[in-house]
Design a protein around this motif. Structure first.
Motif, PDB file in Angstrom:
ATOM      1  N   GLY B 245       0.821  -1.695   0.030  1.00 13.19           N
ATOM      2  CA  GLY B 245       0.215  -0.135  -0.113  1.00 13.19           C
ATOM      3  C   GLY B 245       0.789   1.593  -0.254  1.00 13.19           C
ATOM      4  O   GLY B 245       0.573   1.962  -0.744  1.00 13.19           O
ATOM      5  N   SER B 246       2.092   1.028   0.466  1.00  9.96           N
ATOM      6  CA  SER B 246       2.824   2.652   0.981  1.00  9.96           C
ATOM      7  C   SER B 246       3.644   2.636  -1.127  1.00  9.96           C
ATOM      8  O   SER B 246       3.689   3.843  -0.848  1.00  9.96           O
ATOM      9  CB  SER B 246       4.002   2.176   1.844  1.00  9.96           C
ATOM     10  N   ILE B 247       3.695   1.177  -1.095  1.00 11.40           N
ATOM     11  CA  ILE B 247       4.740   1.500  -2.511  1.00 11.40           C
ATOM     12  C   ILE B 247       3.446   1.649  -3.823  1.00 11.40           C
ATOM     13  O   ILE B 247       3.610   2.867  -4.372  1.00 11.40           O
ATOM     14  CB  ILE B 247       5.490   0.272  -2.985  1.00 11.40           C
ATOM     15  N   ILE B 248       2.624   1.347  -3.248  1.00 11.84           N
ATOM     16  CA  ILE B 248       1.556   1.796  -4.576  1.00 11.84           C
ATOM     17  C   ILE B 248       0.903   3.855  -4.163  1.00 11.84           C
ATOM     18  O   ILE B 248       0.969   4.208  -5.422  1.00 11.84           O
ATOM     19  CB  ILE B 248      -0.180   1.093  -4.315  1.00 11.84           C
ATOM     20  N   PHE B 249       1.114   3.395  -3.394  1.00 13.29           N
ATOM     21  CA  PHE B 249       0.636   5.080  -2.893  1.00 13.29           C
ATOM     22  C   PHE B 249       1.976   6.009  -3.623  1.00 13.29           C
ATOM     23  O   PHE B 249       1.029   7.051  -3.819  1.00 13.29           O
ATOM     24  CB  PHE B 249       0.763   5.804  -1.975  1.00 13.29           C
ATOM     25  N   ARG B 250       2.858   5.963  -3.271  1.00 12.21           N
ATOM     26  CA  ARG B 250       3.508   6.363  -4.259  1.00 12.21           C
ATOM     27  C   ARG B 250       4.043   6.509  -5.905  1.00 12.21           C
ATOM     28  O   ARG B 250       4.067   7.272  -6.410  1.00 12.21           O
ATOM     29  CB  ARG B 250       5.260   6.317  -3.611  1.00 12.21           C
ATOM     30  N   MET B 251       3.298   5.076  -5.894  1.00 11.13           N
ATOM     31  CA  MET B 251       3.551   5.493  -7.539  1.00 11.13           C
ATOM     32  C   MET B 251       2.545   5.878  -8.251  1.00 11.13           C
ATOM     33  O   MET B 251       2.177   6.396  -9.069  1.00 11.13           O
ATOM     34  CB  MET B 251       2.932   3.605  -7.747  1.00 11.13           C
TER      35      MET B 251
END
Lengths: 288, 646
Positions: B245-251
């Motif tokens: 989720g943290s990565i997707i948010f930045r993506m």
């Protein structure tokens, strides 16, 4: 904490036979407000080790408060609670949990809904122990829990990893009962634990209750709303009214009693002016 | 690729914070706002220690400790004093603002010349792109973090903790001291948030007092996105969903920038995306307690899941096609055009003036957007992580020159951009952020225009209008390095003049400005002299409102605000900053090495007087002052007088 200071002064000698000794317990909730309730007015009660006592009384008579007083969800204003000779008056519920386990009326209250069956059982196993960051729920322990769940005869042994929230109220209550006895407590407290169940589940849970208590010789205090249950369950029946114990019926006495006798007893008490007419009416309504 | 790798790295670093939010929000069912403060605390302490030459890993341990202490404080207030959890979090977060300032000693600590974890990694880089190397190192770290966290939740302590959050009554009945367990959990969570702050500070190259703002929202969004993408009861899957989720948010933010979305819309996009994932995931939920009508929905669940997967695949495909279509950093030599990336921190008056004059001057020099060059204008709208993502995009898009306007943007740019020229503009003091030691001895790929406000000249203006003994009142935000620096300049200008006394008032938000101004009025000041401070200037009307009834004149440094009720203004003309920066950009594009271009100070002063205000105050402006003024407001024939004088 006045009650706590009082308690320390009144430490008595321990009698091996006595498991629970409640002495002159007083509790007022919300003192000094419009909601002030004098829930316990000097209750004294002794229970021998292995004794099974049922507690009856109308709503607001203080029977659940007395049970919670033993569990330790509140600290008394005055009076003492001793468990196995140890004065626990000033200990909170989690500190008493090593000796005391509870089953609540609400079947959702005794289990963690989002956790699995084994995890809940493991929580019960951890009762009174310190939980360290080590994996205690090993394969071997799972097998132990599997065997124990089989005792419930609800096929839950195949659902060990299911989340508790997916079980029925009856199954949850049966599990809560199992969890209550799994770590071999000294005292078992049952707070109308079948009241919220359908008749079939209630019968199942009562059956299990009897079996577990007999098998472990547990000192048990059960609050019940059913006169029949009060007569059938346990050695003694204690009746409460307005925060006081008004009658204590022994095992011998109970053997000859019927539900009607009990009601007559209520009537007698009324004559002795310990029960008012409307209290009697309330009792009739509730227990018949 | 830089954009995506940068986003991935940020996602990794923010994953610790997201895990902290998961721990409080999901495991403990506790809405903990402390994270906005503890994130900064972690960053602040890590930065201070790194400046003191402490190893970054030990600095991170300290960041964990300070975060944990903050979390413990929140939970303590909540459980022991029975204060509502949300309120307890707000209280601690508010208090942390002061504590963080104390830790840092100022509002911003640059780490450019310090040994941070990216530097340690770079030292052992076998020759990969620095960002890719960080990713490669972080991957096993995140893997270990994932497995260890998952394992923790399965230990006796983890099970007790989850039970406490799930059903405190049951936990108490099982002998758990619920208050203590909660305190432990919230402390652990904020410790992780502190680590995240410490990592992000090192990664972006500075710690800033405002960097924690909105962390809780990012964390919640990441948790919700993660759990709607990975729907499983398995603990390991849940923990993984937090990291994902943290990565997707930045993506998501990188993707929005990639598609040319206005950063202003990023917050709205976040809200819409989170809402969509929430609703969509609910539609996918099968199960208990649904009505017959709804159950039919859940019966068709596999179809919905397939549609969802299909949409995700389509989106991925689109992104891939885009990546191939936009040749990142490989310009076509035949149609070589200059590419300039301009980045500003927020929509602030001075910054906009700088930007507009920069564009205008570039056009005059023959660099017109779409004509002989591409000029990409980006605005981070005050969000520091977005600054990093925008810079990644600039690098990916193969910008020839990157122009950061404002100090925070410059700070991030000189930290991240090493392989191409950076020309900064409207930076008060480039030396304190580590851009160079002097105007000629500076980072080899960096040059630019700077200048701090000439407070001595402003004082001269004040004295030429109000001579004699006087008390000057000023208001500033002590959390802003620039403001504090400007106050020192003002103190320097006053020093040695026994007739002038400075009385200060400090604020931390625009809503406090009015009260601060009133307090100064009460202290019988003769004039307001407002040093440049974003917050105070944005609430300038409050100062006017407090000063007007007592006929107290106001002086400031921003000539643009003169029409709003100030008597006089003296400051640099920020159009000069833009123009000078544009000329530096041209020199760089023509092939000059930035290393050989000295930093330039802006040189053009503007002086403004508002005659209407002077009349209201019953003051006369000396003719000499009017003659020096470059702008005069509200005079009947003053313009003519001025023109004649000039």
């Amino acid at each position: 904490m006045a009650g706590c200071r009082y308690a320390l002064a009144s430490m008595g000698q321990h009698d091996e036979e006595v498991m629970i000794r409640i002495t002159q317990l007083h509790k007022t909730f919300n003192p000094g407000t419009v909601n002030e309730v004098h829930a316990l007015r000097g209750v004294s009660l002794q229970m021998r080790a292995g004794e099974f006592v049922s507690l009856i009384g109308t709503n607001g008579s203080g029977k659940s408060t007395l049970l919670n007083g033993v569990a330790g969800t509140f600290l008394p204003d005055s009076g003492t609670v001793e468990i196995a000779g140890e004065d626990v008056s000033c200990r909170m519920d989690y500190q008493r949990a090593r000796h005391v386990s509870r089953v609540f009326q609400n079947p959702f209250m005794g289990t963690a809904a989002d956790m699995s069956v084994v995890e809940n059982l493991h929580m019960a196993y951890l009762r009174g122990k310190r939980s360290y960051p080590k994996v205690g729920l090993t394969r071997e322990r799972r097998e132990v829990y599997r065997e124990q769940v089989k005792l419930l005869e609800m096929q839950l042994e195949d659902r060990l990893d299911d989340v508790i929230g997916t079980l029925s109220g009856g199954q949850r209550q049966a599990l809560t009962l199992l969890m209550a006895i799994i770590s071999k407590p000294k005292v078992l407290l049952l707070d109308e634990h079948t009241a919220a169940l359908d008749p079939k589940s209630a019968a199942q849970v009562i059956h299990l209750t009897r079996r577990f208590i007999a098998a472990q010789q547990l000192t048990t205090l059960v609050v019940t709303h059913s006169m029949q249950q009060a007569l059938e369950l346990g050695d003694r029946t204690v009746m409460m009214n307005k925060g006081e114990i008004i009658d204590d019926i022994s095992r011998e006495e109970k053997q000859h009693l019927t539900v009607n006798d009990l009601l007559d007893k209520f009537a007698e008490l009324r004559k002795a002016e310990r029960l008012t007419e409307d209290m009697l009416e309330a009792l009739r309504r509730e227990y018949l | 690729m830089e954009l995506w790798i940068g986003a991935l790295n940020l996602g990794f670093l923010y994953a610790f914070m997201t895990m902290g939010v998961f721990l409080t929000f999901r495991v403990h069912d506790f809405p903990d706002i402390t994270v906005d403060g503890s994130f900064t605390s972690g960053a602040a302490l890590a930065a201070v220690l790194i400046v003191a030459k402490v190893h970054p890993l030990i600095a991170l341990l300290a960041a964990f400790a300070v975060g944990a202490a903050a979390g413990a404080a929140t939970s303590f207030i909540n459980t022991r004093f029975n204060v509502n959890g949300l309120l307890a979090g707000i209280l601690v977060m508010t208090g942390l603002y002061s504590i963080n300032l104390h830790i840092m000693g100022r509002s911003n600590i640059p780490l450019l010349d310090q040994a941070t974890f990216p530097d340690y990694l770079e030292a052992v880089n076998p020759g990969l792109h620095p960002e890719a190397w960080i990713t490669l190192i972080l991957l096993p770290v995140m893997l270990a973090f994932w497995l260890l966290t998952g394992l923790f939740f399965k230990t006796d302590l983890g099970i007790s903790m989850r039970a406490t959050g799930n059903n405190p009554i049951m936990a108490a009945a099982a002998g758990v001291d619920v208050a203590r367990m909660k305190t432990f959990g919230v402390a652990l969570a904020n410790g992780l948030v502190g680590v995240s702050g410490g990592l992000v500070a090192q990664y972006q190259g500075f710690a800033d007092i405002g960097m924690g703002m909105g962390t809780i929202v990012i964390g919640l969004a990441a948790v919700i996105i993660g759990e709607s993408l990975i729907r499983s009861r398995s603990l390991y899957a849940k923990v993984l969903s937090v990291i994902v989720g943290s990565i997707i948010f930045r993506m998501l933010i990188a993707g929005a920038l990639f598609l040319g979305m206005n950063p202003i819309d990023l917050k709205l996009l976040t809200a819409v995306f989170v809402l969509t994932t929430l609703v969509a995931s609910r539609a996918l939920t099968h199960g208990t307690g649904l009505t017959e009508d709804r159950r039919r929905w859940s019966l068709s669940q596999p179809i919905w899941r397939r549609i969802g997967l299909g949409a995700a695949a389509l989106l991925t495909a689109m992104v891939l096609v885009w990546t191939y279509r936009t040749p990142g950093g490989v310009p076509n030599p035949s149609s070589r055009t200059a590419k300039i990336g301009v980045l500003q921190i927020s929509d602030h008056g001075l910054l906009n003036i700088t930007r507009d004059s920069l564009i205008e001057e570039l056009a005059r020099l023959g660099y017109k957007n779409g004509d002989h060059c591409t000029i990409d204008l980006a605005n981070a709208n005050g969000d520091l992580p977005t600054v990093n993502t925008i810079l990644d995009k600039f690098i990916q898009d193969g910008m020839d020159v990157i122009v950061p306007i404002s100090t925070p943007c410059t700070q991030a740019a000189i930290n991240k951009v090493k392989d191409r020229p950076v020309v900064f503009a409207t930076v008060a003091n480039p030396f304190i952020i580590g851009a160079g030691r002097s105007a000629t001895d500076h980072l080899s790929n960096v040059t630019g225009v700077y200048g701090w406000v000439p407070m001595d000249k402003t004082m001269e203006l004040v004295r030429s209008i109000i001579p004699g003994r006087m008390r000057i009142g000023s208001i500033w935000d002590p959390a802003h390095a620039n403001s504090v620096f400007n106050v020192t300049l003002l103190e320097d200008a006053i020093r040695g003049n026994p007739d002038v006394t400075l009385i200060g008032a400090t604020i931390s938000s625009s809503s406090e400005v009015y009260q601060a101004a009133l307090s100064l009025v009460q202290k019988d000041i003769d004039a307001f002299l407002l040093v440049p401070d974003n917050i105070v200037y944005s609430a300038f009307e409050s100062v006017v409102k407090a000063a007007r009834p007592k006929h107290i004149p106001i002086f400031l440094s921003d000539v643009e605000r003169l029409g709003d009720g100030a008597l006089g203004a003296l400051g640099y003309d920020y159009t000069a900053s833009g123009i000078q920066a544009a000329r530096l950009v041209e020199r760089v594009l023509k092939g000059e090495n930035p290393r050989d271009i000295p930093f330039e100070r802006y040189h053009q002063l503007t002086v403004g007087i508002n005659l209407k205000v002077a009349k209201e105050l019953g003051m006369t402006i000396p003719q000499g002052v009017l003659e020096k003024a470059t702008r005069v407001y509200g005079g009947d024939n003053s313009r003519a007088v001025l023109d004649a004088a000039q």
